[in-house]
Motif scaffolding. Structure first.
Motif, PDB file in Angstrom:
ATOM      1  N   LEU A  25       0.364   9.073  -4.780  1.00 45.27           N
ATOM      2  CA  LEU A  25      -0.465   9.486  -3.651  1.00 45.27           C
ATOM      3  C   LEU A  25      -0.368   8.380  -2.603  1.00 45.27           C
ATOM      4  O   LEU A  25      -0.942   7.309  -2.771  1.00 45.27           O
ATOM      5  CB  LEU A  25      -1.914   9.702  -4.096  1.00 45.27           C
ATOM      6  CG  LEU A  25      -2.875  10.265  -3.075  1.00 45.27           C
ATOM      7  CD1 LEU A  25      -2.470  11.664  -2.634  1.00 45.27           C
ATOM      8  CD2 LEU A  25      -4.283  10.297  -3.629  1.00 45.27           C
ATOM      9  N   ASP A  26       0.348   8.629  -1.546  1.00 43.42           N
ATOM     10  CA  ASP A  26       0.644   7.595  -0.559  1.00 43.42           C
ATOM     11  C   ASP A  26      -0.329   7.578   0.610  1.00 43.42           C
ATOM     12  O   ASP A  26       0.064   7.330   1.739  1.00 43.42           O
ATOM     13  CB  ASP A  26       2.068   7.763  -0.056  1.00 43.42           C
ATOM     14  CG  ASP A  26       2.284   9.089   0.660  1.00 43.42           C
ATOM     15  OD1 ASP A  26       1.384   9.941   0.622  1.00 43.42           O
ATOM     16  OD2 ASP A  26       3.360   9.264   1.252  1.00 43.42           O
ATOM     17  N   ALA A  27      -1.592   7.793   0.346  1.00 40.59           N
ATOM     18  CA  ALA A  27      -2.591   7.847   1.418  1.00 40.59           C
ATOM     19  C   ALA A  27      -2.797   6.488   2.074  1.00 40.59           C
ATOM     20  O   ALA A  27      -3.226   6.415   3.214  1.00 40.59           O
ATOM     21  CB  ALA A  27      -3.911   8.382   0.883  1.00 40.59           C
ATOM     22  N   GLY A  28      -2.531   5.395   1.381  1.00 39.44           N
ATOM     23  CA  GLY A  28      -2.680   4.068   1.955  1.00 39.44           C
ATOM     24  C   GLY A  28      -4.116   3.669   2.213  1.00 39.44           C
ATOM     25  O   GLY A  28      -4.401   2.944   3.154  1.00 39.44           O
ATOM     26  N   VAL A  29      -5.044   4.135   1.396  1.00 37.02           N
ATOM     27  CA  VAL A  29      -6.461   3.825   1.581  1.00 37.02           C
ATOM     28  C   VAL A  29      -6.949   2.935   0.447  1.00 37.02           C
ATOM     29  O   VAL A  29      -6.386   2.923  -0.642  1.00 37.02           O
ATOM     30  CB  VAL A  29      -7.317   5.111   1.654  1.00 37.02           C
ATOM     31  CG1 VAL A  29      -6.932   5.924   2.870  1.00 37.02           C
ATOM     32  CG2 VAL A  29      -7.180   5.941   0.399  1.00 37.02           C
ATOM     33  N   SER A  30      -8.020   2.199   0.704  1.00 34.84           N
ATOM     34  CA  SER A  30      -8.555   1.304  -0.313  1.00 34.84           C
ATOM     35  C   SER A  30      -9.545   2.010  -1.238  1.00 34.84           C
ATOM     36  O   SER A  30      -9.807   1.530  -2.333  1.00 34.84           O
ATOM     37  CB  SER A  30      -9.238   0.105   0.333  1.00 34.84           C
ATOM     38  OG  SER A  30     -10.315   0.542   1.138  1.00 34.84           O
ATOM     39  N   GLU A  31     -10.099   3.132  -0.793  1.00 38.85           N
ATOM     40  CA  GLU A  31     -11.059   3.871  -1.602  1.00 38.85           C
ATOM     41  C   GLU A  31     -10.830   5.362  -1.458  1.00 38.85           C
ATOM     42  O   GLU A  31     -10.535   5.844  -0.361  1.00 38.85           O
ATOM     43  CB  GLU A  31     -12.491   3.554  -1.163  1.00 38.85           C
ATOM     44  CG  GLU A  31     -12.867   2.109  -1.338  1.00 38.85           C
ATOM     45  CD  GLU A  31     -14.273   1.838  -0.841  1.00 38.85           C
ATOM     46  OE1 GLU A  31     -15.067   2.785  -0.711  1.00 38.85           O
ATOM     47  OE2 GLU A  31     -14.567   0.668  -0.571  1.00 38.85           O
ATOM     48  N   LEU A  32     -10.960   6.072  -2.561  1.00 33.98           N
ATOM     49  CA  LEU A  32     -10.895   7.524  -2.527  1.00 33.98           C
ATOM     50  C   LEU A  32     -11.554   8.051  -3.789  1.00 33.98           C
ATOM     51  O   LEU A  32     -11.813   7.320  -4.725  1.00 33.98           O
ATOM     52  CB  LEU A  32      -9.447   8.028  -2.411  1.00 33.98           C
ATOM     53  CG  LEU A  32      -8.484   7.711  -3.543  1.00 33.98           C
ATOM     54  CD1 LEU A  32      -8.297   8.918  -4.441  1.00 33.98           C
ATOM     55  CD2 LEU A  32      -7.137   7.335  -2.951  1.00 33.98           C
ATOM     56  N   SER A  33     -11.828   9.328  -3.788  1.00 30.96           N
ATOM     57  CA  SER A  33     -12.421   9.987  -4.938  1.00 30.96           C
ATOM     58  C   SER A  33     -11.453  11.063  -5.410  1.00 30.96           C
ATOM     59  O   SER A  33     -10.967  11.854  -4.604  1.00 30.96           O
ATOM     60  CB  SER A  33     -13.761  10.610  -4.548  1.00 30.96           C
ATOM     61  OG  SER A  33     -14.317  11.310  -5.636  1.00 30.96           O
ATOM     62  N   ALA A  45      -8.228  15.003  -4.161  1.00 28.85           N
ATOM     63  CA  ALA A  45      -8.464  13.623  -3.713  1.00 28.85           C
ATOM     64  C   ALA A  45      -9.096  13.694  -2.330  1.00 28.85           C
ATOM     65  O   ALA A  45      -8.592  14.390  -1.451  1.00 28.85           O
ATOM     66  CB  ALA A  45      -7.160  12.849  -3.659  1.00 28.85           C
ATOM     67  N   VAL A  46     -10.202  12.989  -2.137  1.00 21.97           N
ATOM     68  CA  VAL A  46     -10.927  12.980  -0.862  1.00 21.97           C
ATOM     69  C   VAL A  46     -11.007  11.538  -0.380  1.00 21.97           C
ATOM     70  O   VAL A  46     -11.344  10.636  -1.154  1.00 21.97           O
ATOM     71  CB  VAL A  46     -12.342  13.573  -1.020  1.00 21.97           C
ATOM     72  CG1 VAL A  46     -13.119  13.494   0.281  1.00 21.97           C
ATOM     73  CG2 VAL A  46     -12.267  15.009  -1.512  1.00 21.97           C
ATOM     74  N   TYR A  47     -10.700  11.333   0.903  1.00 24.79           N
ATOM     75  CA  TYR A  47     -10.705   9.983   1.455  1.00 24.79           C
ATOM     76  C   TYR A  47     -10.838  10.038   2.977  1.00 24.79           C
ATOM     77  O   TYR A  47     -10.598  11.062   3.600  1.00 24.79           O
ATOM     78  CB  TYR A  47      -9.430   9.226   1.072  1.00 24.79           C
ATOM     79  CG  TYR A  47      -8.156   9.924   1.493  1.00 24.79           C
ATOM     80  CD1 TYR A  47      -7.522   9.600   2.678  1.00 24.79           C
ATOM     81  CD2 TYR A  47      -7.586  10.912   0.690  1.00 24.79           C
ATOM     82  CE1 TYR A  47      -6.357  10.240   3.071  1.00 24.79           C
ATOM     83  CE2 TYR A  47      -6.421  11.558   1.069  1.00 24.79           C
ATOM     84  CZ  TYR A  47      -5.816  11.209   2.254  1.00 24.79           C
ATOM     85  OH  TYR A  47      -4.667  11.859   2.642  1.00 24.79           O
ATOM     86  N   MET A  48     -11.226   8.899   3.556  1.00 27.00           N
ATOM     87  CA  MET A  48     -11.345   8.814   5.006  1.00 27.00           C
ATOM     88  C   MET A  48      -9.983   8.507   5.607  1.00 27.00           C
ATOM     89  O   MET A  48      -9.201   7.742   5.043  1.00 27.00           O
ATOM     90  CB  MET A  48     -12.352   7.740   5.397  1.00 27.00           C
ATOM     91  CG  MET A  48     -13.770   8.132   5.028  1.00 27.00           C
ATOM     92  SD  MET A  48     -14.965   6.862   5.413  1.00 27.00           S
ATOM     93  CE  MET A  48     -15.019   7.005   7.189  1.00 27.00           C
ATOM     94  N   SER A  49      -9.725   9.071   6.760  1.00 27.66           N
ATOM     95  CA  SER A  49      -8.490   8.807   7.488  1.00 27.66           C
ATOM     96  C   SER A  49      -8.361   7.313   7.779  1.00 27.66           C
ATOM     97  O   SER A  49      -9.353   6.639   8.040  1.00 27.66           O
ATOM     98  CB  SER A  49      -8.504   9.586   8.801  1.00 27.66           C
ATOM     99  OG  SER A  49      -7.471   9.159   9.644  1.00 27.66           O
ATOM    100  N   VAL A  50      -7.150   6.805   7.760  1.00 24.94           N
ATOM    101  CA  VAL A  50      -6.938   5.397   8.102  1.00 24.94           C
ATOM    102  C   VAL A  50      -6.801   5.214   9.614  1.00 24.94           C
ATOM    103  O   VAL A  50      -6.718   4.103  10.099  1.00 24.94           O
ATOM    104  CB  VAL A  50      -5.690   4.819   7.391  1.00 24.94           C
ATOM    105  CG1 VAL A  50      -5.890   4.821   5.891  1.00 24.94           C
ATOM    106  CG2 VAL A  50      -4.437   5.581   7.771  1.00 24.94           C
TER     107      VAL A  50
END
Length: 98
Positions: A25-33, A45-50
């Motif tokens: 998962l290449d979202a590049g975020v430090s936190e996700l659920s 997978a849920v996360y905030m946009s970078v």
């Protein structure tokens, strides 16, 4: 001892060897659920946009935890806490202090 990682050879391995870990998962975020949703038979997978100080909430889905993961889709298009015109906005959101 309970840590496992998914390796580049598509196997689960005990411990953690970052050089051998496969990026799924290449979202590049430090936190996700990440959670399995039984009714959809998919991992979500849920996360905030970078981008733009995390102004939107994104999600991706996959049939298997190992992927392949879908392209990101917008779950919430505007997050009030990062929108300067919203009363919930605070200039200290996402502020880094050293």
């Amino acid at each position: 001892g309970a840590m496992e990682y998914y390796a580049k050879d598509d196997t689960w391995q005990k411990g953690l060897d970052t050089a051998n870990a496969k990026i799924v998962l290449d979202a590049g975020v430090s936190e996700l659920s990440v959670r399995y949703h039984e009714n959809h038979k998919r991992w979500i997978a849920v996360y905030m946009s970078v981008h733009n100080k995390g102004d939107r909430l994104l999600y991706r889905s996959a049939e298997r935890l190992e992927g392949p993961w879908s392209n990101p889709k917008v779950l919430i298009s505007v997050i009030p806490e990062v929108n300067p015109t919203d009363p919930k906005y605070d200039k200290n959101n996402f502020r880094v202090s050293i």
